[in-house]
Design a protein around this motif. Structure first.
Motif, mmCIF file in Angstrom:
data_model
loop_
_atom_site.group_PDB
_atom_site.id
_atom_site.type_symbol
_atom_site.label_atom_id
_atom_site.label_comp_id
_atom_site.label_asym_id
_atom_site.label_seq_id
_atom_site.Cartn_x
_atom_site.Cartn_y
_atom_site.Cartn_z
ATOM 1 N N ALA A 151 4.936 -67.920 -48.271
ATOM 2 C CA ALA A 151 4.485 -67.125 -49.462
ATOM 3 C C ALA A 151 5.482 -65.634 -49.504
ATOM 4 O O ALA A 151 5.847 -65.471 -50.815
ATOM 5 N N ALA A 152 5.859 -65.165 -48.346
ATOM 6 C CA ALA A 152 6.908 -64.265 -48.351
ATOM 7 C C ALA A 152 8.257 -64.358 -48.802
ATOM 8 O O ALA A 152 8.876 -63.756 -49.413
ATOM 9 N N HIS A 153 8.685 -65.773 -48.454
ATOM 10 C CA HIS A 153 10.215 -65.914 -48.503
ATOM 11 C C HIS A 153 10.545 -67.114 -49.257
ATOM 12 O O HIS A 153 11.752 -67.236 -49.483
ATOM 13 N N GLY A 154 9.701 -68.157 -49.365
ATOM 14 C CA GLY A 154 9.970 -69.306 -50.123
ATOM 15 C C GLY A 154 10.241 -70.263 -49.101
ATOM 16 O O GLY A 154 9.620 -70.299 -48.118
ATOM 17 N N PRO A 155 10.974 -71.298 -49.401
ATOM 18 C CA PRO A 155 11.178 -72.508 -48.578
ATOM 19 C C PRO A 155 11.880 -72.297 -47.266
ATOM 20 O O PRO A 155 12.136 -73.098 -46.641
ATOM 21 N N VAL A 156 12.694 -71.185 -47.317
ATOM 22 C CA VAL A 156 13.697 -70.878 -46.126
ATOM 23 C C VAL A 156 13.195 -69.424 -45.478
ATOM 24 O O VAL A 156 13.317 -68.389 -46.508
ATOM 25 N N ALA A 157 12.714 -69.103 -44.410
ATOM 26 C CA ALA A 157 12.208 -67.916 -44.049
ATOM 27 C C ALA A 157 13.032 -67.437 -42.656
ATOM 28 O O ALA A 157 13.395 -68.306 -41.681
ATOM 29 N N PRO A 158 13.391 -66.235 -42.644
ATOM 30 C CA PRO A 158 13.908 -65.482 -41.296
ATOM 31 C C PRO A 158 12.688 -65.666 -40.327
ATOM 32 O O PRO A 158 11.723 -65.173 -40.620
ATOM 33 N N VAL A 159 13.090 -65.913 -39.181
ATOM 34 C CA VAL A 159 12.176 -65.611 -37.860
ATOM 35 C C VAL A 159 13.032 -65.267 -36.832
ATOM 36 O O VAL A 159 14.415 -65.149 -36.770
ATOM 37 N N LEU A 160 12.244 -65.147 -35.788
ATOM 38 C CA LEU A 160 12.776 -64.725 -34.337
ATOM 39 C C LEU A 160 12.013 -65.491 -33.359
ATOM 40 O O LEU A 160 10.908 -65.855 -33.241
ATOM 41 N N LEU A 161 13.128 -66.229 -32.590
ATOM 42 C CA LEU A 161 12.579 -66.824 -31.293
ATOM 43 C C LEU A 161 12.635 -65.844 -30.214
ATOM 44 O O LEU A 161 12.803 -64.822 -30.161
ATOM 45 N N GLU A 162 12.113 -66.730 -29.040
ATOM 46 C CA GLU A 162 11.690 -65.928 -27.669
ATOM 47 C C GLU A 162 13.160 -65.006 -27.595
ATOM 48 O O GLU A 162 14.400 -65.540 -27.752
ATOM 49 N N GLY A 163 12.867 -63.681 -27.002
ATOM 50 C CA GLY A 163 14.054 -62.972 -27.109
ATOM 51 C C GLY A 163 14.665 -62.323 -28.086
ATOM 52 O O GLY A 163 15.755 -61.416 -28.139
ATOM 53 N N ASP A 164 13.833 -62.343 -29.229
ATOM 54 C CA ASP A 164 14.113 -61.837 -30.642
ATOM 55 C C ASP A 164 15.562 -62.633 -31.075
ATOM 56 O O ASP A 164 16.485 -61.812 -31.618
ATOM 57 N N VAL A 165 15.793 -63.921 -30.699
ATOM 58 C CA VAL A 165 16.972 -64.546 -31.173
ATOM 59 C C VAL A 165 16.891 -64.749 -32.747
ATOM 60 O O VAL A 165 15.683 -65.594 -33.002
ATOM 61 N N ARG A 166 17.534 -64.837 -33.572
ATOM 62 C CA ARG A 166 17.387 -65.094 -34.844
ATOM 63 C C ARG A 166 17.478 -66.372 -35.316
ATOM 64 O O ARG A 166 18.541 -66.973 -34.995
ATOM 65 N N ALA A 167 16.958 -66.793 -36.481
ATOM 66 C CA ALA A 167 17.162 -67.976 -36.870
ATOM 67 C C ALA A 167 16.295 -68.279 -38.242
ATOM 68 O O ALA A 167 15.733 -67.203 -38.650
ATOM 69 N N TRP A 168 16.764 -69.214 -38.877
ATOM 70 C CA TRP A 168 16.098 -69.613 -40.406
ATOM 71 C C TRP A 168 14.997 -70.698 -40.096
ATOM 72 O O TRP A 168 15.706 -71.751 -39.320
ATOM 73 N N LEU A 169 13.860 -70.509 -40.430
ATOM 74 C CA LEU A 169 12.979 -71.536 -40.652
ATOM 75 C C LEU A 169 12.744 -72.596 -41.859
ATOM 76 O O LEU A 169 12.516 -71.593 -42.748
ATOM 77 N N VAL A 170 13.302 -73.435 -41.890
ATOM 78 C CA VAL A 170 13.249 -74.321 -43.180
ATOM 79 C C VAL A 170 11.819 -74.937 -43.174
ATOM 80 O O VAL A 170 11.410 -75.631 -42.585
ATOM 81 N N LEU A 171 11.196 -74.399 -44.285
ATOM 82 C CA LEU A 171 9.668 -74.605 -44.836
ATOM 83 C C LEU A 171 9.446 -75.887 -45.592
ATOM 84 O O LEU A 171 8.532 -76.474 -45.813
ATOM 85 N N GLY A 172 10.641 -75.877 -46.786
ATOM 86 C CA GLY A 172 10.298 -76.772 -47.846
ATOM 87 C C GLY A 172 10.649 -78.446 -47.594
ATOM 88 O O GLY A 172 11.458 -78.341 -46.633
#
Length: 473
Positions: free
Chosen positions: A53-74
């Motif tokens: 709802a906030a970002h659409g089909p691809v969203a920014p997320v953080l993994l353990e240790g605040d490691v950055r990644a993109w989560l593909v939702l679509g």
């Protein structure tokens, strides 16, 4: 890696959650959502929908240790990433995080999941084809009829352990031990190795402080197996990998055995638990099975749509700047396949509550060149094992209120912790389950066949050994 500004439109001015609140903990650097912690553990599907709802089909997320990644939702975006290997590589060495200091490769619990290994999952192009060919050959040496005979034997043995009592806990006594027994047998390992390996495999997926030690234990156990099979080959996955014309090194064999063990066990155990939970809690589901309106394989596919064994799959790495789902992806960025989120995308399922018949287009085994090669073995273990259980215990029902069921979740998967059931007690079956099984067809790659050894061990020792194995869990 640059993330878009955080969306704060849902937070009223002055209403900032306290630091101890799960809502506060879910937000990390620059307000980016953490894909771990309380929110991810209690309601991962709800978290995915908030991200969508906030970002659409691809969203920014953080993994353990605040490691950055993109989560593909679509759904379509997941298939796009999974099938475009030239744009989205499987080789994690492409990731810029190794050089930026975003992660400590020596201590991070993420390394067992996103680090490079000499296996087909971390390779592209010709190297992937070379390694994948060996894996496919090792799995294809077992036809489904032969595998079903092994599953049938182990399933009856496990059921005999609890059928007289009229009550049991299916996760610990059936859905976890059965895939373990089958896979360790197919890999060529002693049954005694199974319980500790299962514990270590589950720990890997939790990304905790013990994940690195668990990974080391798995690798050391498999290293010993490779050495044993070099000396005395057999009719098993390890031996076929070593004899394949792809000429895998011992290290490559070791890591492919790890891959098969981890992926095969985790997905199959979760799949079986989810199918059995639906069987004993959803009257429509059980009624369809009993009335012949839905076959068990169709029920398995329904669960693969609704509750994928792996909810998030690592990982892909962008080989160059590109755009995806309205987001600007930079070279070296990490992307995670949101399999569970993609399966309920309204682009392909307007009403997720509607049953899906005869449709294997779900994302549960990924897609493209890296689609899971062992998915049919997982399906046959689930189909056969559950069918035997329901045939022998047709009156099985949940022993507690459905609201009392609990789960444990990690970034990657969600596990049912226990499934207590009750049924009318029955005496163990008296069939001779230890009759020697036919040897699998000899490989076509010149591997010498191992001699068949008659089984003369009395049945009571098998039951004693199984009790001992299950106690070790």
């Amino acid at each position: 890696m640059t993330f878009p500004p955080a969306d704060h439109t849902t937070t009223e001015p002055g209403l900032v959650p306290p630091p101890s609140c799960p809502a506060h903990a879910a937000a990390g650097v620059e307000g980016v959502t953490r894909l771990h912690g309380a929110a991810a553990e209690t309601d991962p599907m709800g978290l995915y929908e908030k991200l969508r709802a906030a970002h659409g089909p691809v969203a920014p997320v953080l993994l353990e240790g605040d490691v950055r990644a993109w989560l593909v939702l679509g759904y379509l975006e997941n298939r796009d990433v999974a099938t475009r290997s030239t744009q989205f590589s499987r080789d994690p060495r492409t990731w810029h995080g190794w050089k930026s200091g975003e992660i400590d490769a020596e201590t991070s619990p993420l390394v067992p999941m996103i680090g490079w290994r000499p296996d087909c999952v971390c390779a592209d192009g010709e190297e992937h084809q070379r390694l994948r060919g060996a894996v496919t050959a090792s799995l294809n040496q077992f036809d489904q009829r032969g595998i079903r005979r092994h599953i049938t034997r182990f399933a009856h043995q496990l059921i005999d352990e609890f059928c007289e009592s009229g009550r049991t806990e299916l996760v610990g006594q059936f859905t976890e031990p059965l895939p373990m027994l089958v896979l360790t047998h197919l890999l060529g390992m002693p049954d005694e190795d199974g319980p500790k390996l299962v514990h270590a495999a589950r720990d890997l997926f939790k990304a905790t402080e013990t994940s690195l030690a668990s990974n080391a234990y798995v690798l050391e156990t498999l290293k010993q197996l490779v050495a044993a099979k070099r000396a005395v080959p057999g009719q098993d996955i390890a031996s076929v990998l070593m004899a394949h014309p792809a000429d895998l090194s011992d290290e490559e064999v070791q890591h492919h055995l790890r891959l098969i063990l981890l992926a095969g066990y985790e997905t199959t155990a979760n799949l079986m638990a989810n199918v059995l939970r639906m069987t004993v809690t959803d009257p429509r589901f059980r009624g369809s099975l009993a009335g012949g309106q839905m076959t068990l394989p169709e029920a398995v596919e329904q669960v693969l749509w609704d509750e994928p064994p792996l909810m998030v799959c690592p990982g892909r790495w962008a080989t160059g700047d590109t755009s995806l789902g309205g987001q600007e992806i930079k070279a070296g960025d990490m992307l995670l396949l949101g399999l569970a989120a993609g399966n309920v995308d309204q682009a392909v399922r307007q009403d997720p509550s509607t049953r899906v018949h005869h449709n294997r287009a779900h994302l549960s085994f990924s897609a493209g060149a890296h689609e899971c090669p062992g998915q049919d073995i997982g399906r046959v273990i689930a189909d056969t094992g559950i069918d035997i259980l329901l045939t022998r215990l047709p009156d099985i029902s949940l022993a507690i209120a459905e609201s009392e069921l609990t789960w444990r979740s990690s970034t990657w998967a969600r596990h049912l912790t226990a499934l207590p059931v009750k049924f009318a007690g029955r005496v163990p079956e008296t069939r001779d389950l230890l009759a020697p099984l036919p040897a699998p067809p000899p490989p076509t790659i010149g591997m010498p066949a191992a001699p068949r050894v008659p089984v003369s061990e009395p049945r009571v020792s098998w039951r004693a050994r199984l009790r001992r194995l299950l106690r070790l869990r």
